[in-house]
Design a protein around this motif. Structure first.
Motif, PDB file in Angstrom:
ATOM      1  N   VAL A 103      78.723-104.600  41.750  1.00  0.00           N
ATOM      2  CA  VAL A 103      77.298-104.143  42.576  1.00  0.00           C
ATOM      3  C   VAL A 103      77.586-102.752  43.271  1.00  0.00           C
ATOM      4  N   PRO A 104      78.720-102.433  43.982  1.00  0.00           N
ATOM      5  CA  PRO A 104      78.898-101.185  44.384  1.00  0.00           C
ATOM      6  C   PRO A 104      78.925-100.111  43.528  1.00  0.00           C
ATOM      7  N   ILE A 105      79.502-100.389  42.336  1.00  0.00           N
ATOM      8  CA  ILE A 105      79.282 -99.240  41.296  1.00  0.00           C
ATOM      9  C   ILE A 105      78.248 -98.877  40.727  1.00  0.00           C
ATOM     10  N   ILE A 106      77.357-100.011  40.397  1.00  0.00           N
ATOM     11  CA  ILE A 106      75.925 -99.573  39.669  1.00  0.00           C
ATOM     12  C   ILE A 106      74.997 -99.331  41.004  1.00  0.00           C
ATOM     13  N   THR A 107      74.978 -99.566  42.102  1.00  0.00           N
ATOM     14  CA  THR A 107      74.395 -99.344  43.375  1.00  0.00           C
ATOM     15  C   THR A 107      74.305 -97.979  43.236  1.00  0.00           C
ATOM     16  N   PRO A 108      73.218 -96.864  42.998  1.00  0.00           N
ATOM     17  CA  PRO A 108      73.162 -95.407  43.208  1.00  0.00           C
ATOM     18  C   PRO A 108      73.715 -95.197  44.783  1.00  0.00           C
ATOM     19  N   GLY A 109      74.398 -94.315  44.823  1.00  0.00           N
ATOM     20  CA  GLY A 109      74.946 -93.578  46.074  1.00  0.00           C
ATOM     21  C   GLY A 109      73.963 -93.775  47.165  1.00  0.00           C
ATOM     22  N   ILE A 110      72.731 -93.081  46.929  1.00  0.00           N
ATOM     23  CA  ILE A 110      71.774 -92.595  48.134  1.00  0.00           C
ATOM     24  C   ILE A 110      71.299 -94.199  48.490  1.00  0.00           C
ATOM     25  N   VAL A 111      71.166 -95.126  47.276  1.00  0.00           N
ATOM     26  CA  VAL A 111      70.787 -96.697  47.902  1.00  0.00           C
ATOM     27  C   VAL A 111      71.876 -97.202  48.760  1.00  0.00           C
TER      28      VAL A 111
END
Lengths: 265, 292
Positions: A103-111
């Protein structure tokens, strides 16, 4: 075959030149004795480094980056180690844990930044280095620490543990006298990589750090304010710290895997 | 096994993975619910009111400003992904052919720049593409031009340069891993049977490297869709992406519900692209580089 090999060499030469050109430009400009960032080179000076590190704010940002980096590397690696060891013993939890770790890897940084900002805002958590930036860093570091450790832990020879148990060691002793010593180089490398993941983190931090600053946030603010010709020097400092720490991690893990692959006779 | 000892062994199994699992649940999963709630609240000139409304979603899907920026983000991300693929594939082939010490050195040299902050690596393109940057300076000194050109910076072109530069490792690495696993004997057999190099590549190498290609494309696409730093530093006004618009809602215009709705849309795009790629090669291959 020959011709295509030569072509690939030529291509690789271009690729690596372009990969390192911007880094070279940054280093050259950090020594350029000119009032504005850019070319031509007007002389050499080291004063931009003095300027970049001058003032309490930058040193405080550096201190913040180092301490949050060390703390989140330590906690992230610890959580990753426990998770990887746990999954090795009971693989049926993989189906739950692997997606969770992604989850943290595929969540875009800005999100990710926005998520933590809204979450903290709604539950009333004050924004700051340790209240919000630290949890964000650990969340970001944890999957990388896991992905670094996981293959090493899966390769661990079960016969070692079984032998220790046959000799009467209790599970806790097996962990502290067999498993952890074998994993030690991998653990050190993971801590070092995790540190650089945290040290380089920017966008997740920017949104939740409140009034505090880390080095990348400090660089960002300097860039927004067109603060001056010392900016390349500040960039070089940030780059050197993370590259050196990561290179150290690379050599430790490379050395350890080269050694473990040697035939034991 | 009695119920009690079953419960105990269940607890012992769960204990080591519980801290990491709970941490991720609290800080990576639960905040999504808060984000969705925020996207459904009302933004007024006085602040945010906890009253349910679909207004923010209506804006995101009906206001041409936001529709166009989302479409543009998708286009920029797709183009960056394709450029990254074209740039990375030959290098992955080169690395897969290397052996021993040379291979380790080239891999190290590939990784080294990516171990430094993407903020720094994006920023360095300013003094390369800018008005008094390296390219203008070199072209003028060489007598090719008489005055510096501004076309290199603060537009979509600069965003492509930045995104490809910053994220190419995530394309090169999975392709390299899938090529490296291939048995060289396969290619040799194909050429022994009369396959020309181009045929061997098209019929043997390329199809077998597709899992790596898919995971590389997914990673670069994901990273580009959520890009914020690169377009804000290099893109100027014409290179703006949805990340910049989201940041603006939180940092400048204080319209959290609209920013949250845009974030939910970005997550939706991420889920769709991961699902599509995952259906082709499996999630484990996509992120862990392992077979199904």
């Amino acid at each position: 075959m020959r011709a295509s090999g030569k072509l690939l060499w030529a291509y690789a030469a271009c690729f690596y030149s372009l990969l390192y050109l911007p880094i070279l430009v940054l280093i050259v400009l950090s020594f350029n004795d000119a009032p504005a960032i850019g070319f031509p080179i007007q002389g050499l000076t080291t004063r931009w480094y003095a300027d970049a590190l001058a003032g309490g704010q930058v040193m405080q940002a550096l201190g913040n980056s180092l301490s949050i980096g060390i703390a989140s590397a330590a906690l992230g690696t610890l959580l990753a180690l426990a998770t990887a060891l746990g999954l090795r013993r009971s693989p049926r939890w993989r189906g739950v844990m692997l997606p969770l770790l992604l989850v943290p890897i595929i969540t875009p940084g800005i999100v990710s930044g926005v998520l933590m900002l809204v979450f903290a805002g709604m539950i009333g958590l004050p924004y700051g280095l340790w209240t919000t930036a630290f949890p964000a860093h650990v969340t970001w570091v944890l999957p990388f620490a896991f992905l670094t450790l996981h293959p090493r832990i899966e390769q661990l020879d079960r016969a070692l543990e079984e032998a220790a148990m046959d000799l009467g060691a209790r599970p806790r002793q097996v962990l502290s006298h067999v498993v952890l010593p074998v994993l030690q180089p991998a653990l050190i490398a993971t801590v070092l990589f995790s540190f650089t993941v945290s040290f380089d983190e920017f966008v997740r931090t920017l949104f939740v750090i409140g009034g505090a600053r880390t080095m990348p946030v400090q660089l960002w603010i300097s860039l927004q304010q067109h603060a001056g010709p010392f900016i390349p020097a500040m960039g070089v400092v940030i780059m050197l710290i993370s590259m050196l720490v990561a290179a150290l991690g690379f050599f430790i893990s490379h050395h350890a895997s080269a050694r473990s692959l040697q035939p034991q006779s | 096994m009695t119920a009690r000892s079953a419960a105990r062994s269940f607890g012992a199994e769960l204990l080591p993975i519980l801290p990491g699992g709970l941490w991720l649940l609290v800080f990576a999963v639960v905040p999504f619910f808060f984000l969705i709630v925020m996207s459904l609240w009302t933004a007024t000139v006085f602040g945010i009111e906890p009253e349910w409304t679909l207004e923010s979603y209506r804006t995101v899907f009906a206001d041409p400003v936001y529709v166009l920026i989302v479409l543009k983000t998708l286009r920029i991300s797709l183009v960056s992904t394709v450029i990254s693929l074209l740039v990375s594939y030959p290098l992955a082939m080169f690395l897969a052919r290397m052996q021993g010490r040379a291979k380790a050195m080239f891999l190290f040299a590939l990784f080294l720049p990516f171990w430094s902050s993407y903020l720094v690596r994006s920023f360095t393109w300013l003094p390369i593409l800018g008005r008094n940057g390296l390219i203008n300076h070199a072209l003028i000194s060489a007598g090719v031009m008489s005055a510096p050109i501004d076309a290199l910076l603060f537009d979509e072109f600069a965003v492509y340069v930045g995104l490809v530069y910053v994220y190419t490792l995530f394309m090169t690495l999975p392709i390299y891993l899938s090529l490296d696993r291939l048995d060289p004997a396969l290619g040799e057999a194909a050429s022994d049977l009369g396959g020309r190099p181009v045929q061997v590549f098209r019929r043997v190498t390329l199809p077998l490297s597709l899992p790596g290609v898919w995971s590389g494309c997914t990673m670069v696409f994901l990273l580009s869709v959520g890009a914020y730093v690169t377009p804000s530093l290099l893109g100027g006004t014409s290179g703006i992406m949805v990340g910049n618009v989201i940041a603006g809602q939180f940092l400048e215009s204080n319209n959290w519900p609209l920013g949250a709705a845009l974030s939910v849309l970005v997550i939706g795009m991420v889920i769709v692209s991961v699902t599509l790629a995952g259906m082709r090669v499996g999630l484990r291959q996509l992120f862990l580089g392992q077979g199904r």
